[in-house]
Write a protein that holds these residues in place. Structure first.
Motif, PDB file in Angstrom:
ATOM      1  N   PRO A   1     -12.002   5.056  -7.880  1.00 35.37           N
ATOM      2  CA  PRO A   1     -11.982   3.613  -8.176  1.00 35.37           C
ATOM      3  C   PRO A   1     -10.663   2.917  -7.860  1.00 35.37           C
ATOM      4  O   PRO A   1     -10.649   1.725  -7.543  1.00 35.37           O
ATOM      5  CB  PRO A   1     -12.292   3.567  -9.679  1.00 35.37           C
ATOM      6  N   ASP A   2      -9.544   3.628  -7.945  1.00 37.04           N
ATOM      7  CA  ASP A   2      -8.238   3.007  -7.709  1.00 37.04           C
ATOM      8  C   ASP A   2      -7.718   3.282  -6.300  1.00 37.04           C
ATOM      9  O   ASP A   2      -6.514   3.274  -6.057  1.00 37.04           O
ATOM     10  CB  ASP A   2      -7.224   3.481  -8.738  1.00 37.04           C
ATOM     11  N   TYR A   3      -8.602   3.510  -5.348  1.00 30.62           N
ATOM     12  CA  TYR A   3      -8.175   3.874  -3.993  1.00 30.62           C
ATOM     13  C   TYR A   3      -7.289   2.803  -3.353  1.00 30.62           C
ATOM     14  O   TYR A   3      -6.407   3.126  -2.551  1.00 30.62           O
ATOM     15  CB  TYR A   3      -9.385   4.157  -3.097  1.00 30.62           C
ATOM     16  N   GLU A   4      -7.500   1.534  -3.678  1.00 34.62           N
ATOM     17  CA  GLU A   4      -6.699   0.472  -3.055  1.00 34.62           C
ATOM     18  C   GLU A   4      -5.226   0.602  -3.428  1.00 34.62           C
ATOM     19  O   GLU A   4      -4.347   0.420  -2.576  1.00 34.62           O
ATOM     20  CB  GLU A   4      -7.243  -0.898  -3.450  1.00 34.62           C
ATOM     21  N   GLU A   5      -4.945   0.905  -4.685  1.00 31.59           N
ATOM     22  CA  GLU A   5      -3.567   1.074  -5.122  1.00 31.59           C
ATOM     23  C   GLU A   5      -2.942   2.308  -4.470  1.00 31.59           C
ATOM     24  O   GLU A   5      -1.782   2.280  -4.038  1.00 31.59           O
ATOM     25  CB  GLU A   5      -3.504   1.199  -6.641  1.00 31.59           C
ATOM     26  N   ARG A   6      -3.708   3.382  -4.377  1.00 34.58           N
ATOM     27  CA  ARG A   6      -3.176   4.592  -3.732  1.00 34.58           C
ATOM     28  C   ARG A   6      -2.915   4.332  -2.248  1.00 34.58           C
ATOM     29  O   ARG A   6      -1.913   4.798  -1.700  1.00 34.58           O
ATOM     30  CB  ARG A   6      -4.163   5.750  -3.899  1.00 34.58           C
ATOM     31  N   ARG A   7      -3.811   3.630  -1.629  1.00 36.17           N
ATOM     32  CA  ARG A   7      -3.639   3.296  -0.213  1.00 36.17           C
ATOM     33  C   ARG A   7      -2.387   2.456   0.003  1.00 36.17           C
ATOM     34  O   ARG A   7      -1.617   2.687   0.949  1.00 36.17           O
ATOM     35  CB  ARG A   7      -4.871   2.530   0.276  1.00 36.17           C
ATOM     36  N   ARG A   8      -2.154   1.494  -0.880  1.00 36.15           N
ATOM     37  CA  ARG A   8      -0.966   0.639  -0.780  1.00 36.15           C
ATOM     38  C   ARG A   8       0.305   1.451  -0.964  1.00 36.15           C
ATOM     39  O   ARG A   8       1.277   1.289  -0.211  1.00 36.15           O
ATOM     40  CB  ARG A   8      -1.039  -0.462  -1.849  1.00 36.15           C
ATOM     41  N   ARG A   9       0.311   2.354  -1.929  1.00 37.04           N
ATOM     42  CA  ARG A   9       1.497   3.176  -2.180  1.00 37.04           C
ATOM     43  C   ARG A   9       1.794   4.093  -1.001  1.00 37.04           C
ATOM     44  O   ARG A   9       2.958   4.302  -0.643  1.00 37.04           O
ATOM     45  CB  ARG A   9       1.297   4.003  -3.459  1.00 37.04           C
ATOM     46  N   LEU A  10       0.772   4.639  -0.380  1.00 39.74           N
ATOM     47  CA  LEU A  10       0.987   5.505   0.775  1.00 39.74           C
ATOM     48  C   LEU A  10       1.573   4.716   1.940  1.00 39.74           C
ATOM     49  O   LEU A  10       2.463   5.209   2.653  1.00 39.74           O
ATOM     50  CB  LEU A  10      -0.332   6.160   1.192  1.00 39.74           C
ATOM     51  N   ALA A  11       1.098   3.481   2.120  1.00 43.42           N
ATOM     52  CA  ALA A  11       1.629   2.645   3.199  1.00 43.42           C
ATOM     53  C   ALA A  11       3.106   2.330   2.982  1.00 43.42           C
ATOM     54  O   ALA A  11       3.893   2.253   3.940  1.00 43.42           O
ATOM     55  CB  ALA A  11       0.817   1.357   3.299  1.00 43.42           C
ATOM     56  N   LEU A  12       3.518   2.169   1.721  1.00 41.77           N
ATOM     57  CA  LEU A  12       4.903   1.821   1.408  1.00 41.77           C
ATOM     58  C   LEU A  12       5.839   3.019   1.468  1.00 41.77           C
ATOM     59  O   LEU A  12       7.012   2.886   1.824  1.00 41.77           O
ATOM     60  CB  LEU A  12       4.985   1.194   0.008  1.00 41.77           C
ATOM     61  N   THR A  13       5.336   4.190   1.123  1.00 37.08           N
ATOM     62  CA  THR A  13       6.217   5.357   0.983  1.00 37.08           C
ATOM     63  C   THR A  13       6.026   6.409   2.068  1.00 37.08           C
ATOM     64  O   THR A  13       6.781   7.387   2.116  1.00 37.08           O
ATOM     65  CB  THR A  13       6.001   6.029  -0.386  1.00 37.08           C
TER      66      THR A  13
END
Length: 238
Positions: free
Chosen positions: A220-232
């Motif tokens: 359910p929280d894939y969008e937040e994980r995706r955003r964090r991966l893009a940043l880090t």
């Protein structure tokens, strides 16, 4: 403008050490400061003492750190030398590299908060660490693939660990999944995001709304994980 001297200095700001390069000129009348992705540069008149320049840099430390953080956010690579004291990531946790002289042969060991690497050459240390990360990926990633595959009721034909510099994972029409070994540097939630993403491609090969809905069901929280991966993501490199 002719540069007549060059030297280095450093100051400590909190837990951070700021190393700066000094370039002097007999024609310069004021002190200037430049920060880029590679260095902190202070341009100064020849007569200004290094202690004065250190105080100047310290007074600008909050701005310097802010700029350095901005460059890090942009995904600029860290030039690793594989020397003792350098940071290394494993599953999101930071460890310190300790490079030791070879005894019976080159090897690597994770011990407490330290990556101990017995290697006489930096190139050997890098190869050892890459093999170590690949071995950990071979242990962990197939387990996570199985976990998410069971939720969807659809298993891949094969799982491979590869040196994919341009992507974290991939899925082909044969049902084969490939993952970048560098994922072992990322926190577990980000590694799981990539795994779940590719497992969903076994059922829906494109990035249509139906694909994202399917991914949302198992994460359910894939969008937040995706955003964090893009940043880090730029941090996960040797």
């Amino acid at each position: 403008m002719r540069v007549v001297d060059k030297e280095r200095g450093q100051v400590k700001f909190g837990q951070r050490r700021i190393v700066f390069e000094v370039r002097r000129s007999s024609r310069r009348r004021t002190v200037g400061l430049q920060v880029d992705a590679e260095r902190v540069l202070v341009a100064a008149p020849y007569r200004v003492r290094l202690e004065t320049l250190e105080a100047f840099v310290l007074s600008k430390a909050p701005w310097i750190v802010e700029k350095q953080n901005e460059f890090a956010e942009m995904g600029l690579p860290f030039r690793r030398k594989f020397e003792t004291g350098e940071p290394l990531l494993y599953l999101g946790r930071q460890y310190t590299l300790e490079r030791l002289p070879e005894e019976e042969g080159p090897t690597v060991r994770l011990w407490g908060g330290t990556f101990q690497v017995w290697a006489n050459k930096a190139s050997t240390a890098r190869k050892l660490l890459e093999v170590w990360y690949k071995d950990r990926a071979l242990e962990r990633i197939p387990e996570r693939v199985e976990f998410y595959s069971q939720q969807l009721g659809w298993a891949p034909q094969a799982v491979y660990i590869r040196d994919q510099r341009s992507r974290w994972g991939s899925c082909n029409l044969k049902g084969e999944l490939r993952f970048n070994w560098r994922l072992m540097m990322a926190p577990s939630p980000l590694l799981d995001y990539v795994v779940a993403h590719e497992v969903c491609h076994l059922l829906i090969f494109d990035h249509s709304p139906a694909f994202w809905r399917l991914l949302g069901k198992i994460m359910p929280d894939y969008e937040e994980r995706r955003r964090r991966l893009a940043l880090t993501g730029h941090q996960y490199e040797l």
